[in-house]
Design a protein around this motif. Structure first.
Motif, PDB file in Angstrom:
ATOM      1  N   ASN A  51       0.820  -1.210   0.000  1.00  0.00           N
ATOM      2  CA  ASN A  51       0.000   0.000   0.000  1.00  0.00           C
ATOM      3  C   ASN A  51       0.857   1.266   0.000  1.00  0.00           C
ATOM      4  O   ASN A  51       0.491   2.274  -0.615  1.00  0.00           O
ATOM      5  CB  ASN A  51      -0.952   0.002   1.195  1.00  0.00           C
ATOM      6  CG  ASN A  51      -2.035  -1.064   1.068  1.00  0.00           C
ATOM      7  OD1 ASN A  51      -2.469  -1.397  -0.038  1.00  0.00           O
ATOM      8  ND2 ASN A  51      -2.468  -1.616   2.193  1.00  0.00           N
ATOM      9  N   ASN A  52       2.002   1.205   0.692  1.00  0.00           N
ATOM     10  CA  ASN A  52       2.922   2.356   0.682  1.00  0.00           C
ATOM     11  C   ASN A  52       3.461   2.613  -0.724  1.00  0.00           C
ATOM     12  O   ASN A  52       3.594   3.770  -1.155  1.00  0.00           O
ATOM     13  CB  ASN A  52       4.093   2.113   1.637  1.00  0.00           C
ATOM     14  CG  ASN A  52       3.665   2.106   3.088  1.00  0.00           C
ATOM     15  OD1 ASN A  52       2.648   2.707   3.436  1.00  0.00           O
ATOM     16  ND2 ASN A  52       4.434   1.439   3.932  1.00  0.00           N
ATOM     17  N   GLU A  54       1.959   1.854  -3.542  1.00  0.00           N
ATOM     18  CA  GLU A  54       0.874   2.408  -4.348  1.00  0.00           C
ATOM     19  C   GLU A  54       0.697   3.899  -4.081  1.00  0.00           C
ATOM     20  O   GLU A  54       0.585   4.709  -5.017  1.00  0.00           O
ATOM     21  CB  GLU A  54      -0.434   1.667  -4.070  1.00  0.00           C
ATOM     22  CG  GLU A  54      -1.603   2.199  -4.886  1.00  0.00           C
ATOM     23  CD  GLU A  54      -2.913   1.489  -4.579  1.00  0.00           C
ATOM     24  OE1 GLU A  54      -3.960   1.944  -5.074  1.00  0.00           O
ATOM     25  OE2 GLU A  54      -2.889   0.476  -3.838  1.00  0.00           O
ATOM     26  N   GLN A  55       0.686   4.280  -2.811  1.00  0.00           N
ATOM     27  CA  GLN A  55       0.505   5.693  -2.460  1.00  0.00           C
ATOM     28  C   GLN A  55       1.685   6.539  -2.945  1.00  0.00           C
ATOM     29  O   GLN A  55       1.505   7.670  -3.408  1.00  0.00           O
ATOM     30  CB  GLN A  55       0.324   5.843  -0.942  1.00  0.00           C
ATOM     31  CG  GLN A  55      -0.988   5.282  -0.425  1.00  0.00           C
ATOM     32  CD  GLN A  55      -2.189   5.844  -1.165  1.00  0.00           C
ATOM     33  OE1 GLN A  55      -2.327   7.067  -1.334  1.00  0.00           O
ATOM     34  NE2 GLN A  55      -3.066   4.966  -1.619  1.00  0.00           N
ATOM     35  N   SER A  56       2.888   5.992  -2.849  1.00  0.00           N
ATOM     36  CA  SER A  56       4.065   6.717  -3.325  1.00  0.00           C
ATOM     37  C   SER A  56       4.011   6.888  -4.842  1.00  0.00           C
ATOM     38  O   SER A  56       4.391   7.934  -5.372  1.00  0.00           O
ATOM     39  CB  SER A  56       5.334   5.965  -2.923  1.00  0.00           C
ATOM     40  OG  SER A  56       6.477   6.657  -3.362  1.00  0.00           O
ATOM     41  N   ILE A  58       1.276   7.073  -6.664  1.00  0.00           N
ATOM     42  CA  ILE A  58       0.244   8.083  -6.943  1.00  0.00           C
ATOM     43  C   ILE A  58       0.811   9.484  -6.730  1.00  0.00           C
ATOM     44  O   ILE A  58       0.583  10.400  -7.529  1.00  0.00           O
ATOM     45  CB  ILE A  58      -0.992   7.843  -6.041  1.00  0.00           C
ATOM     46  CG1 ILE A  58      -1.689   6.538  -6.446  1.00  0.00           C
ATOM     47  CG2 ILE A  58      -1.959   9.020  -6.109  1.00  0.00           C
ATOM     48  CD1 ILE A  58      -2.791   6.100  -5.506  1.00  0.00           C
ATOM     49  N   LYS A  59       1.586   9.638  -5.667  1.00  0.00           N
ATOM     50  CA  LYS A  59       2.212  10.930  -5.374  1.00  0.00           C
ATOM     51  C   LYS A  59       3.221  11.305  -6.459  1.00  0.00           C
ATOM     52  O   LYS A  59       3.287  12.462  -6.896  1.00  0.00           O
ATOM     53  CB  LYS A  59       2.913  10.857  -4.011  1.00  0.00           C
ATOM     54  CG  LYS A  59       3.553  12.165  -3.579  1.00  0.00           C
ATOM     55  CD  LYS A  59       4.204  12.009  -2.206  1.00  0.00           C
ATOM     56  CE  LYS A  59       4.904  13.306  -1.788  1.00  0.00           C
ATOM     57  NZ  LYS A  59       5.573  13.148  -0.466  1.00  0.00           N
TER      58      LYS A  59
END
Length: 332
Positions: A51-52, A54-56, A58-59
Motif C-alpha cells: 500500500n505504501n 501504491e501511495q508513493s 500516486i504521489k
C-alpha cells in the motif's frame, strides 16, 4: 543507462507498467525527458509495503503531472504467478484501448534468468528467449527499453541520482525457482559477462526469427505450422502455460490431435487440422443438423466446430484459407 526503441515511443500514447521497484522506477525517470507516458500499477496486497508503494506511486505521478491507473486485488496463493500475470494483463488490455504502447521494465538480467530457467526445463531454441524487445499483443505493442541494460547499470543510475524506490522482499526468497536462479547464478554471471550475454541473445534472436515462425491469426484462430509456435499463440490469447500444461498439451495432441488447456475459468483449445495447429478460445453454441453433417464429413475437430459456428466462419472459408497459407507462405 541505455534506452532502446525510443523511436517507437516518441509521438505515441504510452503507458508504463509501474511497481515502484528498482527497474520501473529507473525507467520512469529515464523516460521523463524523452517521451510522454502515463502509469498503471497493480497492488496485489501481498507484502507489508504494497500500500505504501501504491501511495508513493500516486504521489510521484501527481508530482510529474501524469495519469496513473491503479487496481487492488487479492489472489489465491495457488499458482500465484500465473494468476497474477493473467489478472495484470487483463487490466492492461482494458487500459490499452486508449494507448499505443505498453512499456515494461524487463532488463538483461530478467532475460538471461528466463534463458537459464528454460534450459533447466529442456527447452528448444523457440522457447529459450521468452520475450523480445518489442512484442505485439492484440491491439498494442509491448516495448522493453531496458532489455539490454544490466541490473548493475540500473542500480548505479538510481543511486547516483538518489531516486527513491522500493525493494520487493519476496524477490529474495529462494523457495521460488526463479529467485534461486536469479540470486545464485544469473545476477553474478551478468555482472561479469554482460556484453557477451547481450550479443549471444541478439544472435539467438536472429536465428530464432529464421527458424521459429510466428503464428498467423484469422478471426480469432491462430494458425501455427509446428508445435514450437503454440506457446506464443497461447500467450497472444493472454495466457501463460506452465511446464505441466505444456506436457499435458503435447500428450493430448499425440492422442487425438486435439487438446484443451484451462486457465481458471478460461479454456484454450488446440487442434491439428489441414496441416496446421489451430489455437483459439473455447466456444459453446448449438449446431444445426446441416452443420453437424458437414463438420463430420470434413472431419473437423469437435472444439473447432463450435468456434466456427459461433463466429460465422464457413467451412469452405477455413479450408480455402489453409490452402492459401500453404501456397503463399512456403517458408512459413
Amino acid at each position: 543507462m541505455r534506452i532502446e526503441y525510443l523511436e517507437e515511443l516518441k509521438g505515441k500514447k504510452n503507458l508504463l507498467a509501474f511497481s515502484h521497484g528498482t527497474d520501473s522506477t529507473a525507467l520512469f525517470y529515464a523516460l521523463l525527458e524523452l517521451c510522454e507516458f502515463d502509469l498503471c500499477l497493480v497492488n496485489y496486497q501481498t507484502r507489508i509495503n504494497s500500500n505504501n508503494e501504491e501511495q508513493s506511486a500516486i504521489k510521484l505521478a501527481k508530482t510529474y503531472n501524469k495519469k496513473i491507473f491503479t487496481k487492488k486485488v487479492n489472489l489465491d496463493n495457488n499458482n500465484f504467478e500465473s494468476n497474477a500475470r493473467k489478472y495484470r494483463y487483463d487490466f492492461f488490455d482494458e487500459l490499452m484501448q486508449d494507448y499505443d504502447n505498453l512499456i515494461v521494465a524487463h532488463n538483461l538480467n530478467d532475460r538471461f534468468e528466463w534463458f537459464l530457467m528454460q534450459i533447466t526445463k529442456g527447452a528448444g531454441l523457440c522457447n529459450l528467449l521468452g520475450f523480445n524487445g518489442i512484442d505485439t499483443r492484440k491491439n498494442y505493442k509491448i516495448i522493453r527499453p531496458l532489455i539490454n541494460t544490466s541490473k548493475d547499470k540500473i542500480m548505479l543510475y538510481l543511486n547516483e541520482n538518489s531516486y527513491e524506490y522500493f525493494q520487493d522482499e519476496s524477490n529474495f526468497n529462494t523457495k521460488y525457482k526463479r529467485n534461486e536462479i536469479r540470486l545464485n547464478y544469473a545476477n553474478d554471471f551478468v555482472k561479469h559477462y554482460a556484453n557477451g550475454i547481450r550479443n549471444t541473445l541478439k544472435y539467438l534472436e536472429f536465428d530464432k526469427s529464421k527458424i521459429c515462425k510466428d503464428s498467423l491469426v484469422y478471426k480469432g484462430i491462430y494458425f501455427c505450422k509446428d508445435e514450437n509456435s503454440l506457446d506464443k499463440a497461447i500467450k497472444k490469447l493472454g495466457f501463460v502455460s506452465s511446464s505441466k500444461q505444456k506436457l499435458e498439451l503435447k500428450n493430448q495432441l499425440n492422442k487425438n490431435n486435439e487438446a484443451e488447456l484451462y486457465f481458471r475459468t478460461d479454456c484454450v483449445c488446440v487442434c491439428f487440422y489441414k496441416g496446421f495447429f489451430m489455437v483459439f478460445l473455447k466456444a459453446i453454441t448449438k449446431l444445426s443438423k446441416e452443420q453437424k453433417d458437414a463438420y463430420r464429413l470434413a472431419k473437423v475437430p469437435k472444439n473447432l466446430r463450435f468456434f466456427l459456428a459461433l463466429n460465422n466462419i464457413k467451412l469452405n472459408e477455413l479450408i480455402n484459407l489453409t490452402k492459401n497459407l500453404k501456397s503463399t507462405h512456403n517458408n512459413y
